[in-house]
Design an enzyme around this catalytic site. Structure first.
Site, PDB file in Angstrom:
ATOM      1  N   GLU A   1       0.787  -1.567  -0.195  1.00  0.00           N
ATOM      2  CA  GLU A   1       0.253   0.337   0.005  1.00  0.00           C
ATOM      3  C   GLU A   1       1.158   1.633  -0.109  1.00  0.00           C
ATOM      4  O   GLU A   1       0.659   2.523   0.210  1.00  0.00           O
ATOM      5  CB  GLU A   1      -0.859  -0.316   1.033  1.00  0.00           C
ATOM      6  CG  GLU A   1      -2.183  -1.284   1.197  1.00  0.00           C
ATOM      7  CD  GLU A   1      -3.007  -1.384   2.474  1.00  0.00           C
ATOM      8  OE1 GLU A   1      -4.405  -1.728   2.756  1.00  0.00           O
ATOM      9  OE2 GLU A   1      -2.495  -0.937   3.532  1.00  0.00           O
TER      10      GLU A   1
ATOM     11  N   GLU B   1      -6.574  -7.942  -0.816  1.00  0.00           N
ATOM     12  CA  GLU B   1      -7.212  -7.390   0.324  1.00  0.00           C
ATOM     13  C   GLU B   1      -8.493  -7.258  -0.022  1.00  0.00           C
ATOM     14  O   GLU B   1      -9.224  -5.996  -0.594  1.00  0.00           O
ATOM     15  CB  GLU B   1      -6.351  -6.645   1.560  1.00  0.00           C
ATOM     16  CG  GLU B   1      -5.116  -6.788   1.558  1.00  0.00           C
ATOM     17  CD  GLU B   1      -4.785  -5.898   2.743  1.00  0.00           C
ATOM     18  OE1 GLU B   1      -5.668  -5.190   3.386  1.00  0.00           O
ATOM     19  OE2 GLU B   1      -3.502  -5.886   2.840  1.00  0.00           O
TER      20      GLU B   1
END
Length: 622
Positions: A193, A267
């Protein structure tokens, strides 16, 4: 806050035997036989050996599950129709001191990956170095912060040198476990991320090259949420996305930047995490299953994060940044409202996913493994106590300093500083008056005058009045690191303890004696074997340590520890740190895995350990 509230470190000693577990399942020698082409992303579908592969993934973190239960959790994953395990790698556990590495016991990553292979699971490995994961400092070791100029997640030399050293040790263990070498790993994630951080244009290239230069040859991917999409990628790695609800514009973005390539939700958030003083998050099972079905109908691959959350044992919970310097610590439980509960139980989400995933298999799914037995034991019996002040003789030698020193820069642990736990700062005062922290307490301090509790300093309370008194008195601040922030742009600011000057009546306090209470195993062992404990016939003082004994009849079973009447602290069982408890909730119990208990009678008499103020009990009512 009432002075009658009790702040307790609860030390539960159920015996001296720490149960260890060795995997009994053998892993065949890795072979390259029949393996020609690994995972590829050259068409709208992933291919493995040139055959289409839809990744049905699930996240289970080995470091959040006792090793004795790895196989149980992975078997349940396999039975749900999952074909790929994903896991992060926590740098801060594997290198607790700079140059000191630990890949043994519950941290035996190689054994975990081999177990996945034996069960027929592929693996996507997410080695960081930053992992987020609601984990302390996002998995980065706190000793990095000893450098006052440190720039985490950048190409700052102090950071890249440390990453290179860690990857030297980590990657040599996982390179032989790659798919093309006969192992289960089909892909590696580059960082994590980074688009939401994105402070250094060269950093992702550095991280990718750090993998490639050490022998990583499998497919590379990156992973970003909506707020980082388009900023966290790196040439040569497939970009994936993280979310809980489908937003067509973000799927479209993947199509635009990677036409005719596979799309994957790295995710898919099956639930959410909780913070202390907050509410428990629940994501409806039917909504979750509906979104998963929608994703699969778009011919996308998916990873369920989390499939099984587990527990933030010890002091390893992260924290949520709510704007400088306010942060809310994450609770001990990482149940996450996931398909498998914290204790490994099946949920409605599990059964809905199993029904859905079964449609993407040509053969029947494995039978459901049986559940672990659970038992509600009789209350633990508290029989000894030791005050905080009497415990200081078992800590490392105190450090004297003119000014306060933050935890990370204390001369401890071979000059790696203190990472977790508590630090006691003591100095001499000659008057009462207004004590002002100047917001330099990280994160929460119990304040004492001559060992008597007088108040709390934290992010919300920066000052209060100390009582007047005659002559010299000792002012003590017991500071708790409640968990370093794991996500956002304040990672460089996560030093703990006293991070600056404290004022009394606008005068700077000086000349401190600093005690470290990191609660490491050697300290706990010294503490429990000492002869300074007092029986419960003597009035205990708070904060303090309390020993209890529990009768376990027959083979130990999973259970939960409920701490009614105890305000705040941490609980240990047989030397294992179960984690923090705090009456503010939402968490009200601590998970106690059966492998951490042992059979035996410890005391012939019982009295509740939860301090409800029972008649005749010598423990004071909270």
């Amino acid at each position: 806050m009432s002075l009658k509230q009790r702040y307790v470190f609860l030390l539960i000693l159920l015996g001296v035997t720490i149960i260890t577990y060795e995997l009994t399942r053998s892993f065949p020698e890795t072979r390259r036989m029949n393996r020609v082409e690994g995972l590829r992303a050259l068409s709208p579908q992933f291919t493995l050996e040139k055959k289409p592969l839809r990744i049905l993934g699930g996240s289970i973190h080995y470091f959040r599950v006792p090793r004795a239960y790895w196989e149980d959790r992975l078997q349940k994953m396999k039975a749900c129709g999952i074909n790929t395990l994903t896991t992060y790698v926590p740098w801060n556990l594997h290198e607790p001191e700079q140059g000191v590495f630990n890949f043994e016991g519950d941290l035996d990553l190689e054994a975990y990956l081999r177990l996945a292979a034996n069960l027929g699971l592929w693996v996507i490995l997410r080695p960081g170095p930053y992992i987020c994961s609601e984990w302390e400092l996002g998995g980065l070791p706190s000793w990095l912060l000893r450098d006052e100029k440190m720039k985490l997640r950048t190409t700052y030399l102090g950071f890249t040198d440390a990453v290179n050293s860690f990857f030297d040790h980590l990657l040599k263990k996982v390179v032989p476990l790659q798919y093309t070498m006969g192992g289960p790993i089909i892909a590696f994630q580059v960082e994590n991320e980074y688009g939401a951080y994105a402070t250094d244009e060269q950093y992702m290239l550095f991280t990718k090259e750090a993998l490639l230069s050490r022998g990583i040859t499998e497919l590379l991917v990156t992973s970003d949420g909506r707020d980082g999409q388009g900023r966290g990628g790196v040439k040569g790695a497939l970009e994936t996305i993280n979310f809980q609800k489908v937003h067509p514009e973000h799927i479209k973005f993947l199509d635009e930047i990677q036409p005719e390539r596979p799309k994957m939700v790295m995710e898919y958030w099956s639930g959410w995490f909780d913070t202390w003083e907050g509410l428990h998050h629940v994501f409806a099972a039917e909504k979750m299953a509906g979104v998963v079905e929608e994703i699969l109908k778009m011919d996308m691959s998916i990873n369920i994060y989390m499939f099984h959350g587990g527990t933030n044992f010890g002091f390893m919970n992260g924290g949520v940044d709510f704007g400088r310097p306010v942060a809310k610590p994450i609770i001990t439980s990482y149940d996450y409202d996931a398909p498998l509960s914290e204790a490994g139980d099946y949920t409605t989400k599990y059964h809905l996913l199993r029904n859905l995933f079964s449609q993407y298999h040509t053969e029947p799914l494995p039978e459901l493994p049986s559940l672990q037995e659970r038992k509600a034991y009789q209350p633990a019996v508290i029989h000894k106590h030791l005050s905080l002040w009497d415990s200081l003789q078992f800590t490392d030698k105190p450090f004297k300093s003119e000014k306060p020193v933050n935890m990370e820069n204390l001369p401890l642990n071979n000059n790696n500083g203190q990472s977790y736990g508590y630090t006691l700062y003591e100095t001499t005062i000659t008057a009462g008056g207004i004590l002002n922290s100047q917001n330099n307490v990280r994160d929460r301090a119990l304040v004492f005058v001559d060992k008597q509790f007088v108040g709390v300093l934290d992010f919300k309370t920066h000052e209060f009045a100390l009582p007047d008194g005659e002559g010299k008195r000792t002012l003590g601040l017991l500071v708790e690191n409640s968990g370093r922030v794991n996500y956002g742009k304040v990672l460089d600011e996560q030093r703990k303890g006293l991070v600056g000057d404290i004022l009394l009546n606008n005068h700077i306090l000086r000349d401190f004696i600093i005690h470290s209470l990191e609660m490491k195993p050697d300290f706990v062992n010294r503490l429990e074997s000492s002869d300074h404990w007092m029986s419960m016939r003597h009035q205990p003082s708070f904060p303090g340590f309390f020993q209890a004994k529990l009768h376990v009849d027959g083979s130990p079973k999973d259970t939960f520890m409920k701490l009614d009447g105890w305000t705040k602290g941490v609980a240990f069982v047989n030397g294992k740190n179960l984690g923090r408890y705090w009456t503010v909730g939402p968490q009200q119990t601590l998970y106690v895995p059966a492998p951490w208990l042992h059979k035996g009678n410890n005391q012939p008499w019982h009295r509740p350990a939860t301090c409800p103020g029972c008649p005749g009990c010598p423990l004071p009512s909270p």
